[in-house]
Structure formats: structure tokens, C-alpha cells
Write a protein that holds these residues in place. Structure first.
Motif, PDB file in Angstrom:
ATOM      1  N   ASP A   1       1.201  -1.163  -0.114  1.00  0.00           N
ATOM      2  CA  ASP A   1      -0.091   0.135  -0.020  1.00  0.00           C
ATOM      3  C   ASP A   1       0.858   1.088   0.094  1.00  0.00           C
ATOM      4  O   ASP A   1       0.029   2.090  -0.386  1.00  0.00           O
ATOM      5  CB  ASP A   1      -1.025   0.512   1.341  1.00  0.00           C
ATOM      6  CG  ASP A   1      -1.988  -1.183   1.487  1.00  0.00           C
ATOM      7  OD1 ASP A   1      -2.195  -1.512   0.582  1.00  0.00           O
ATOM      8  OD2 ASP A   1      -2.722  -1.575   1.678  1.00  0.00           O
TER       9      ASP A   1
ATOM     10  N   CYS B   1      -4.854   0.042  -1.008  1.00  0.00           N
ATOM     11  CA  CYS B   1      -5.254  -0.893  -0.754  1.00  0.00           C
ATOM     12  C   CYS B   1      -4.751  -1.676  -2.877  1.00  0.00           C
ATOM     13  O   CYS B   1      -5.018  -1.754  -3.676  1.00  0.00           O
ATOM     14  CB  CYS B   1      -6.122  -1.000  -0.822  1.00  0.00           C
ATOM     15  SG  CYS B   1      -6.658  -2.540   0.226  1.00  0.00           S
TER      16      CYS B   1
ATOM     17  N   THR C   1      -4.992  -4.804  -2.555  1.00  0.00           N
ATOM     18  CA  THR C   1      -6.070  -5.783  -2.957  1.00  0.00           C
ATOM     19  C   THR C   1      -6.619  -5.461  -4.306  1.00  0.00           C
ATOM     20  O   THR C   1      -7.412  -6.094  -5.016  1.00  0.00           O
ATOM     21  CB  THR C   1      -7.366  -6.528  -1.886  1.00  0.00           C
ATOM     22  OG1 THR C   1      -7.718  -4.310  -1.521  1.00  0.00           O
ATOM     23  CG2 THR C   1      -6.272  -7.048  -0.564  1.00  0.00           C
ATOM     24  N   ASP C   2      -7.059  -3.661  -4.761  1.00  0.00           N
ATOM     25  CA  ASP C   2      -7.390  -3.578  -5.938  1.00  0.00           C
ATOM     26  C   ASP C   2      -6.603  -3.017  -6.726  1.00  0.00           C
ATOM     27  O   ASP C   2      -7.151  -3.043  -8.305  1.00  0.00           O
ATOM     28  CB  ASP C   2      -8.438  -1.925  -5.090  1.00  0.00           C
ATOM     29  CG  ASP C   2      -9.537  -2.083  -4.204  1.00  0.00           C
ATOM     30  OD1 ASP C   2     -10.297  -4.053  -4.120  1.00  0.00           O
ATOM     31  OD2 ASP C   2      -8.951  -1.826  -3.813  1.00  0.00           O
TER      32      ASP C   2
ATOM     33  N   TRP D   1      -2.753  -4.525  -8.329  1.00  0.00           N
ATOM     34  CA  TRP D   1      -1.902  -5.435  -8.052  1.00  0.00           C
ATOM     35  C   TRP D   1      -1.673  -6.204  -9.118  1.00  0.00           C
ATOM     36  O   TRP D   1      -3.096  -6.116  -9.363  1.00  0.00           O
ATOM     37  CB  TRP D   1      -1.351  -5.591  -6.645  1.00  0.00           C
ATOM     38  CG  TRP D   1       0.164  -5.869  -5.724  1.00  0.00           C
ATOM     39  CD1 TRP D   1      -0.204  -7.240  -6.341  1.00  0.00           C
ATOM     40  CD2 TRP D   1       1.044  -4.749  -5.780  1.00  0.00           C
ATOM     41  NE1 TRP D   1       1.544  -7.157  -5.872  1.00  0.00           N
ATOM     42  CE2 TRP D   1       1.957  -5.673  -5.237  1.00  0.00           C
ATOM     43  CE3 TRP D   1       0.623  -3.694  -5.709  1.00  0.00           C
ATOM     44  CZ2 TRP D   1       3.095  -5.957  -4.609  1.00  0.00           C
ATOM     45  CZ3 TRP D   1       1.916  -3.199  -4.780  1.00  0.00           C
ATOM     46  CH2 TRP D   1       3.256  -4.501  -5.065  1.00  0.00           C
TER      47      TRP D   1
ATOM     48  N   GLU E   1       3.484  -7.670  -7.934  1.00  0.00           N
ATOM     49  CA  GLU E   1       4.580  -8.715  -7.289  1.00  0.00           C
ATOM     50  C   GLU E   1       6.337  -9.097  -6.918  1.00  0.00           C
ATOM     51  O   GLU E   1       7.008  -9.505  -6.177  1.00  0.00           O
ATOM     52  CB  GLU E   1       3.610  -9.651  -7.158  1.00  0.00           C
ATOM     53  CG  GLU E   1       4.002 -10.866  -5.575  1.00  0.00           C
ATOM     54  CD  GLU E   1       3.733  -9.998  -4.352  1.00  0.00           C
ATOM     55  OE1 GLU E   1       4.124 -10.071  -3.904  1.00  0.00           O
ATOM     56  OE2 GLU E   1       3.582  -8.507  -4.304  1.00  0.00           O
TER      57      GLU E   1
END
Length: 393
Positions: free
Chosen positions: A262, A365, A367-368, A370, A375
Motif C-alpha cells: 500500500d 489498497c 487488493t484493488d 496489484w 509482485e
């Protein structure tokens, strides 16, 4: 004047006309000076500027004890930095020649570890500067301020606070909270190991908007040592010596962290002014890979410094923003700051979602926003391991 006249009278048979006139001129000047500046009461030590007893006067000059001075000589080099403490100690000196200080008859005297006077100075108050020399020598010396905290705000608390955050991890949220609790704003930000951004003169001085326009080069432990009681400063600190300096000066350090995924999204949005939902994963990836290296290095240094040195609770951005954790955060902060939990709880409610100059409207965030490519980069730069050390998956 009388003594000079007697000397002239005794020597007059042996003096040339030129020397006779010179001595008479000296006697006249001395008499004029004494007429304009009567001899002070010998029972009172008087400041050379004529502003009251020296010992009391130094105690009145709070800015002396809230400054970081550069010590050096115009005939040599800058030797280092130092901070004068009210109890006679000298903090953050790199030399055994400056360990303690005393102030006598208008003279500031620095002493070595054995208590021997090494240098002596007179104060120029308008410039918060000390001019002097090696003790009993002509070699000139100076103490010039590189950082001076501007005092004057009402002080509510006896202790001081340094907010040490990973960049984009709630720095200004915690800062807003401390102001709501009652700490005075020092308007100074610490970065890395020796960069101080000074915002104290924004209202009276036109400064450029370019990077570094407010910057001062000052070791961060020295800046921490000089922080006056009741004030708060913020920082992204990579210097482990700051923890030692804070401990010695009884200054509280609040360490704030956030999920590094984040943090990177928030950094991207802030740097490229992406404050809406119109985000681009490809742009984000290129930003991290090619543009954000200095910021990533700072984030990594701050994380390592916190992991190596933090003592006490670790304040998480996610918990600060979670209304269900308000009581828990209030209890933790109350234990650190010795402030009533009720005061802190109300301050948290007023600070949460408050608009600051880094406010992004919507919280970042991962999770929204990425993907697997990002990664892989996240793991490659070592952030995945650091994130786990901070307690995040």
C-alpha cells in the motif's frame, strides 16, 4: 584616567613629543569612555551587551538551548556540531574537547572531558552566534547555528515527540493527532541521516518550490537533541543514532508503519499526482522500476532502522484508520505519552480522515491495484522480506 595621567607625568621627561601626544590622546579617550559607561557594581556579573546579569540572561535565551551549532574556525575547518543543554552538558559533540560548558561574566566556556577549558566565546544575540577563540590563545573560533527551533507556541506537555514513519505510512495523520493532543508544531521534517526540511519561516520568507529550497544539512541526532519540550517533529529517519539521542534527552519516538504494498501505491499516486481511480498498472510498474529508486532506498532504510531499534509499541496505519481499534490505540499512546486516554481518543476521532497536504481522498489498497508482475518486482527489491518482518503477509 587618573592612573594614565600619573603615568604620563612620570614618563614625560623621557618621552618624545609624538609619544607624549599619543599618551594624552589615550587618556582623553579613556576618560570619555568611562563617562559614557560608568563602572558597574562589582557585585553583579553584567552581560557585555548591557542586558542584565549574565547567568540569568543565558537562562532567558531559550533559543540557545534549542539550536544546533556548527563549531569551527575561520583559520581552519568546521570541526563538528554540538547542542548546549541546560544542565551544562554538550550533546552530539564529536570531540573530547567539548564535553561540558559554563557561562561566567559574559563568556561561554567549553570544557573537555577532564573539565579543562578549551575555548571561550561571546554571544551575538541578534544572530544567535558565538564568537571567540581557543582558551588563552588568539586562534579564532565560532559557534554558528545550522538549525534553530522557533519558540513561542504555548507548551502543554513536558515531553517532546519525534514521529518516525516509513514514507507514505501515516506521517501527517500521526502529526495531526499530536497537534490535537496539544503538542506544539516544530515545523521541521527529518529525512535520511542529515537532511532537515525547515518550514518554520513559511509566513515571513518567500521560498522557492524547488526540491531542497528549505533544506538544511544537519545530523538528525543533533536535531533531535535540540528539540524543545512540548514540541513535535516528523521524519523518515534512517539514522540509528537518533534513538540514542532521543533516549538521552527523554524524547519519545513514535514508530509508524504500513503494509509496504500500500505504501508503494500511495507513493506512486502522490509522486505522479494520481489522486483519482484512474490508475494504470503499467505506469505504476515503470514508475517503480525506473523513477522511484531514491524513494525506495529511503523506504528500505527507514524500515531497517525501525526493525533494528524500535522499543515499545509499533503504530500501524491500518489500525489508526480502523474505528474499532480506537480504544486500543488510545491506550498504547497513553502509556507512551502519559496523556489521558479520553483526550487521545477524542483527538483520534478528529484526526482520522482529516485533510492534510498529502491527503489522497481514497486510501491506497493493493487488493484493488496489484498484479503478478508488480509482485515479482516487489520481491526482487527485497520488500517482501521486509514486509513480513513488519508483520504483514
Amino acid at each position: 584616567h587618573r592612573i594614565l595621567i600619573q603615568i604620563v607625568a612620570r614618563l614625560s621627561p623621557r618621552l618624545s613629543r609624538y609619544r607624549w601626544r599619543s599618551l594624552c590622546a589615550c587618556a582623553s579617550v579613556a576618560h570619555a569612555v568611562l563617562e559614557r559607561n560608568p563602572r558597574p557594581d562589582s557585585s553583579v556579573s553584567v552581560n557585555p551587551l548591557g542586558r542584565g546579569p549574565t547567568e540569568e540572561r543565558l537562562e532567558m535565551i531559550d533559543k540557545v538551548f534549542s539550536s544546533v551549532y556548527r563549531i569551527g574556525s575561520p583559520c581552519g575547518d568546521n570541526y563538528g556540531y554540538l547542542v548546549l543543554k541546560r544542565d551544562g552538558r554538550i550533546m552530539y559533540s564529536h570531540s573530547i574537547n567539548e564535553s561540558t560548558w559554563e557561562y561566567t561574566s559574559g563568556n561561554l566556556r567549553l570544557k573537555n572531558e577532564e573539565g579543562v577549558i578549551t575555548s571561550e566565546y561571546r554571544y551575538i544575540e541578534d544572530y544567535n552566534t558565538w564568537i571567540g577563540n581557543h582558551y588563552l590563545k588568539l586562534y579564532p573560533m565560532y559557534l554558528m547555528p545550522v538549525l534553530q527551533y522557533c519558540l513561542g507556541a504555548p507548551v502543554v506537555h513536558n515531553n517532546s515527540v519525534v514521529i518516525n514513519c516509513i514514507p507514505k505510512s501515516g506521517t501527517h495523520l500521526m502529526h495531526k493527532l499530536m497537534l490535537e493532543i496539544g503538542y506544539a508544531d516544530a515545523m521541521v521534517m527529518l529525512t535520511g541521516v542529515d537532511t532537515v526540511d525547515d518550514f518554520q519561516y513559511e509566513d515571513i520568507r518567500i521560498l522557492g518550490s524547488a526540491s531542497g529550497s528549505r533544506g538544511r544539512i544537519c545530523p538528525l541526532p543533533a536535531a533531535v537533541s535540540a528539540l524543545p519540550s512540548g514540541y513535535v517533529i516528523v521524519g523518515h529517519i534512517a539514522s540509528r543514532e537518533c534513538y540514542t539521542a532521543a533516549h538521552i534527552s527523554q524524547i519519545k519516538i513514535l514508530n509508524c508503519v504500513r503494509n509496504l504494498r500500500d505504501t508503494l501505491i500511495s507513493l506512486y499516486r502522490w509522486k505522479l499526482n494520481r489522486r483519482t481511480d484512474d490508475l494504470d498498472l503499467s505506469e505504476f510498474f515503470l514508475f517503480l522500476k525506473y523513477e522511484a529508486r531514491p524513494d525506495l532506498d529511503l523506504i528500505k532504510s527507514c524500515v531497517v532502522n525501525i526493525l533494528d531499534n524500535w522499543v515499545g509499541p509499533l503504530f500501524r496505519y491500518e489500525d489508526m484508520m480502523d474505528e474499532s481499534r480506537t480504544s486500543e490505540i488510545s491506550m498504547l499512546l497513553s502509556g507512551v505519552l502519559s496523556v489521558h486516554e479520553g483526550i487521545i481518543k477524542d483527538a483520534i476521532e478528529r484526526s482520522r480522515n482529516a485533510i492534510t497536504h498529502t491527503y489522497n481522498v481514497k486510501h491506497s489498497c493493493f487488493t484493488d491495484f496489484w498484479d503478478s508482475k508488480i509482485e515479482t518486482l516487489f520481491e526482487g527489491i527485497g520488500f517482501s522480506v521486509l514486509n513480513e518482518a513488519l508483520g504483514y503477509e
